[in-house]
Design an enzyme around this catalytic site. Structure first.
Site, PDB file in Angstrom:
ATOM      1  N   LYS A  45       0.785  -1.235   0.000  1.00 54.59           N
ATOM      2  CA  LYS A  45       0.000   0.000   0.000  1.00 54.59           C
ATOM      3  C   LYS A  45       0.817   1.286   0.000  1.00 54.59           C
ATOM      4  O   LYS A  45       0.318   2.350   0.383  1.00 54.59           O
ATOM      5  CB  LYS A  45      -1.025   0.042   1.165  1.00 54.59           C
ATOM      6  CG  LYS A  45      -1.828  -1.205   1.387  1.00 54.59           C
ATOM      7  CD  LYS A  45      -2.330  -1.886   0.158  1.00 54.59           C
ATOM      8  CE  LYS A  45      -3.402  -1.122  -0.580  1.00 54.59           C
ATOM      9  NZ  LYS A  45      -3.822  -1.920  -1.790  1.00 54.59           N
ATOM     10  N   GLY A  47       2.171   2.604  -2.789  1.00 63.29           N
ATOM     11  CA  GLY A  47       2.155   3.266  -4.097  1.00 63.29           C
ATOM     12  C   GLY A  47       2.724   2.378  -5.194  1.00 63.29           C
ATOM     13  O   GLY A  47       3.142   2.864  -6.252  1.00 63.29           O
ATOM     14  N   HIS A 107       6.609  -7.408  -2.443  1.00 63.16           N
ATOM     15  CA  HIS A 107       6.496  -6.745  -1.137  1.00 63.16           C
ATOM     16  C   HIS A 107       7.440  -7.407  -0.135  1.00 63.16           C
ATOM     17  O   HIS A 107       7.367  -7.140   1.069  1.00 63.16           O
ATOM     18  CB  HIS A 107       5.073  -6.865  -0.580  1.00 63.16           C
ATOM     19  CG  HIS A 107       4.026  -6.096  -1.336  1.00 63.16           C
ATOM     20  ND1 HIS A 107       4.198  -4.796  -1.728  1.00 63.16           N
ATOM     21  CD2 HIS A 107       2.771  -6.442  -1.726  1.00 63.16           C
ATOM     22  CE1 HIS A 107       3.096  -4.385  -2.351  1.00 63.16           C
ATOM     23  NE2 HIS A 107       2.228  -5.354  -2.365  1.00 63.16           N
ATOM     24  N   SER A 137      -4.331   2.875   4.652  1.00 60.02           N
ATOM     25  CA  SER A 137      -4.586   2.253   3.358  1.00 60.02           C
ATOM     26  C   SER A 137      -4.601   0.725   3.496  1.00 60.02           C
ATOM     27  O   SER A 137      -5.450   0.038   2.906  1.00 60.02           O
ATOM     28  CB  SER A 137      -3.506   2.698   2.363  1.00 60.02           C
ATOM     29  OG  SER A 137      -3.759   2.166   1.091  1.00 60.02           O
ATOM     30  N   PHE A 229      -4.485  10.113 -10.240  1.00 58.05           N
ATOM     31  CA  PHE A 229      -5.385   9.260  -9.461  1.00 58.05           C
ATOM     32  C   PHE A 229      -6.732   9.053 -10.159  1.00 58.05           C
ATOM     33  O   PHE A 229      -7.196   7.917 -10.289  1.00 58.05           O
ATOM     34  CB  PHE A 229      -5.594   9.874  -8.067  1.00 58.05           C
ATOM     35  CG  PHE A 229      -6.480   9.042  -7.186  1.00 58.05           C
ATOM     36  CD1 PHE A 229      -5.981   7.922  -6.523  1.00 58.05           C
ATOM     37  CD2 PHE A 229      -7.826   9.353  -7.033  1.00 58.05           C
ATOM     38  CE1 PHE A 229      -6.800   7.137  -5.733  1.00 58.05           C
ATOM     39  CE2 PHE A 229      -8.652   8.565  -6.243  1.00 58.05           C
ATOM     40  CZ  PHE A 229      -8.138   7.466  -5.582  1.00 58.05           C
ATOM     41  N   ASP A 230      -7.352  10.131 -10.614  1.00 55.23           N
ATOM     42  CA  ASP A 230      -8.695  10.002 -11.198  1.00 55.23           C
ATOM     43  C   ASP A 230      -8.670   9.148 -12.458  1.00 55.23           C
ATOM     44  O   ASP A 230      -9.562   8.323 -12.671  1.00 55.23           O
ATOM     45  CB  ASP A 230      -9.276  11.387 -11.505  1.00 55.23           C
ATOM     46  CG  ASP A 230      -9.530  12.155 -10.220  1.00 55.23           C
ATOM     47  OD1 ASP A 230      -9.732  11.505  -9.178  1.00 55.23           O
ATOM     48  OD2 ASP A 230      -9.495  13.402 -10.259  1.00 55.23           O
ATOM     49  N   GLY A 257      -6.155   8.112  -2.394  1.00 54.55           N
ATOM     50  CA  GLY A 257      -4.981   8.640  -3.083  1.00 54.55           C
ATOM     51  C   GLY A 257      -4.504   9.969  -2.530  1.00 54.55           C
ATOM     52  O   GLY A 257      -4.150  10.867  -3.294  1.00 54.55           O
TER      53      GLY A 257
HETATM   54  S1  PPS Z   1      -0.673  -2.871  -3.250  1.00 50.78           S
HETATM   55  O1  PPS Z   1      -1.923  -3.673  -3.071  1.00 50.78           O
HETATM   56  O2  PPS Z   1       0.233  -3.056  -2.122  1.00 50.78           O
HETATM   57  O3  PPS Z   1      -0.027  -3.106  -4.525  1.00 50.78           O
HETATM   58  O4  PPS Z   1      -1.189  -1.353  -3.170  1.00 50.78           O
HETATM   59  P1  PPS Z   1      -0.362  -0.091  -3.646  1.00 50.78           P
HETATM   60  O5  PPS Z   1      -0.550   0.101  -5.093  1.00 50.78           O
HETATM   61  O6  PPS Z   1       1.016  -0.121  -3.111  1.00 50.78           O
HETATM   62  O7  PPS Z   1      -1.093   1.099  -2.864  1.00 50.78           O
HETATM   63  C1  PPS Z   1      -2.432   1.452  -3.073  1.00 50.78           C
HETATM   64  C2  PPS Z   1      -2.552   2.870  -2.568  1.00 50.78           C
HETATM   65  O8  PPS Z   1      -1.958   3.762  -3.529  1.00 50.78           O
HETATM   66  C3  PPS Z   1      -2.943   4.678  -3.958  1.00 50.78           C
HETATM   67  N1  PPS Z   1      -2.706   5.068  -5.354  1.00 50.78           N
HETATM   68  C4  PPS Z   1      -2.558   6.340  -5.752  1.00 50.78           C
HETATM   69  N2  PPS Z   1      -2.544   7.489  -5.050  1.00 50.78           N
HETATM   70  C5  PPS Z   1      -2.393   8.645  -5.762  1.00 50.78           C
HETATM   71  N3  PPS Z   1      -2.287   8.693  -7.102  1.00 50.78           N
HETATM   72  C6  PPS Z   1      -2.285   7.557  -7.837  1.00 50.78           C
HETATM   73  N4  PPS Z   1      -2.197   7.608  -9.143  1.00 50.78           N
HETATM   74  C7  PPS Z   1      -2.424   6.307  -7.146  1.00 50.78           C
HETATM   75  N5  PPS Z   1      -2.482   5.012  -7.542  1.00 50.78           N
HETATM   76  C8  PPS Z   1      -2.654   4.270  -6.432  1.00 50.78           C
HETATM   77  C9  PPS Z   1      -4.256   3.931  -3.762  1.00 50.78           C
HETATM   78  O9  PPS Z   1      -5.361   4.808  -3.825  1.00 50.78           O
HETATM   79  C10 PPS Z   1      -4.004   3.331  -2.399  1.00 50.78           C
HETATM   80  O10 PPS Z   1      -3.967   4.315  -1.378  1.00 50.78           O
HETATM   81  P2  PPS Z   1      -5.233   4.770  -0.505  1.00 50.78           P
HETATM   82  O11 PPS Z   1      -4.690   5.689   0.548  1.00 50.78           O
HETATM   83  O12 PPS Z   1      -5.836   3.535   0.074  1.00 50.78           O
HETATM   84  O13 PPS Z   1      -6.155   5.498  -1.444  1.00 50.78           O
END
Ligand code: PPS
Length: 293
Positions: A45, A47, A107, A137, A229-230, A257
């Site tokens: 989680k 990124g 991970h 997250s 994000f969107d 995000g």
């Molecule tokens: S995993 O399952 O471990 O692979 O998850 P991971 O991708 O590491 O983390 C998911 C969180 O990253 C956020 N995320 C983003 N945030 C901002 N911008 C972009 N483009 C983006 N892409 C993924 C995702 O929303 C999760 O965070 P949270 O805080 O839960 O929203």
């Protein structure tokens, strides 16, 4: 019954793990890395998907546009240690990746990484995220993913997170392990979720300079836009909507995000306790995070 079994946590060489991430251990340990592989290594989680998609676009966005439309990100960037009956294991997918470079996600804490990655001098991209947002997250992810142990309520999960009783173990040990590796292994690039939020373009420039890539200004702008994000939230190839084990109605994979969502979850008492514990566990570390930007 099987689902419960898959979700059970146990001590695995000193780290809390579950079957989905340890069942294929021998195969994973024998993974044969190649010198041009790129390993994306993160605590869950932090990124991972954001950076995986960015890398995929940097390498293959122009040459293989069909890839973007038809192959889910978890197949483009296999999750090395993942294995579950009825789906192809991450190691199997990684072995069969037709691309150069192969982008591979893990991970695993540093000490579990197959030795071939080091022998082949593979480039590693680490993504770090501040502990509080990372915990929030992770909590929501455990609620929505049938592959993860039941998180219990937020307070219970937070306590377990602080004690390292979550899958992949202690956040503190994990991030410190990877952070310190750079002192002896220069082919690591460190990225921070908070920096990506602050200025995605700047972070893509830094990533490109580590990898020796020189995208045109238009290409870079296109990537910055695609990975926001969107756009990722709407994109079925990267938002994990193809993944049966995730109930996006409980909590979407692309959830908020944001930096600082922890403030909507931590009580004052939880925050004080967390800070106290954090100070103790990170006292010998030079790793600095921002929990707001
Ligand atoms: S995993 O399952 O471990 O692979 O998850 P991971 O991708 O590491 O983390 C998911 C969180 O990253 C956020 N995320 C983003 N945030 C901002 N911008 C972009 N483009 C983006 N892409 C993924 C995702 O929303 C999760 O965070 P949270 O805080 O839960 O929203």
């Amino acid at each position: 019954m099987e689902v419960i079994h898959q979700r059970t946590m146990f001590d695995f060489h000193g780290v809390s793990m579950s079957k989905c991430f340890t069942d294929n251990w021998d195969e994973v340990q024998n993974f044969k890395a190649r010198p041009d592989d790129i390993l994306i290594a993160t605590y869950p989680k932090a990124g991972t998907t954001w950076v995986s998609y960015t890398l995929d676009l940097l390498y293959f966005g122009q040459t293989c546009p069909e890839r973007q439309a038809s192959i889910p990100i978890d197949e483009r960037v296999p999750f090395l240690e993942f294995s579950k009956p009825s789906v192809p294991a991450g190691k199997y997918l990684a072995d069969r990746l037709p691309t150069t470079p192969r982008l591979i996600k893990t991970h695993l804490p540093l000490q579990f990484v197959p030795k071939s990655f080091w022998e082949q001098n593979v480039r590693v991209v680490n993504v770090f995220r501040n502990a509080k947002d990372n915990a929030v997250s992770y909590y929501h992810f455990c609620r929505m993913s049938s592959g993860m142990p039941e998180p219990g309520d937020w307070n219970t999960f937070l306590q377990n997170f602080m004690e390292g009783k979550v899958v992949y173990g202690s956040w503190h040990d994990h991030v410190n392990g990877w952070w310190e590796k750079k002192q002896t292994y220069p082919k690591i690039h460190h990225m921070f979720y908070e920096d990506l939020i602050e200025d995605t373009g700047r972070e893509i420039d830094r990533l490109c300079s580590f990898l020796g890539l020189t995208p045109s200004a238009e290409e870079k702008e296109r990537i910055v836009n695609e990975v926001n994000f969107d756009n990722m939230k709407q994109n079925p190839m990267v938002n994990y909507s193809t993944m049966q084990s995730m109930d996006q109605k409980v909590s979407p994979f692309m959830r908020k995000g944001k930096v600082g969502d922890w403030k909507n979850h931590f009580t004052v008492a939880q925050d004080e306790k967390f800070d106290e514990d954090y100070k103790q566990k990170m006292k010998n570390s030079t790793l600095q995070f921002r929990s707001e930007v």
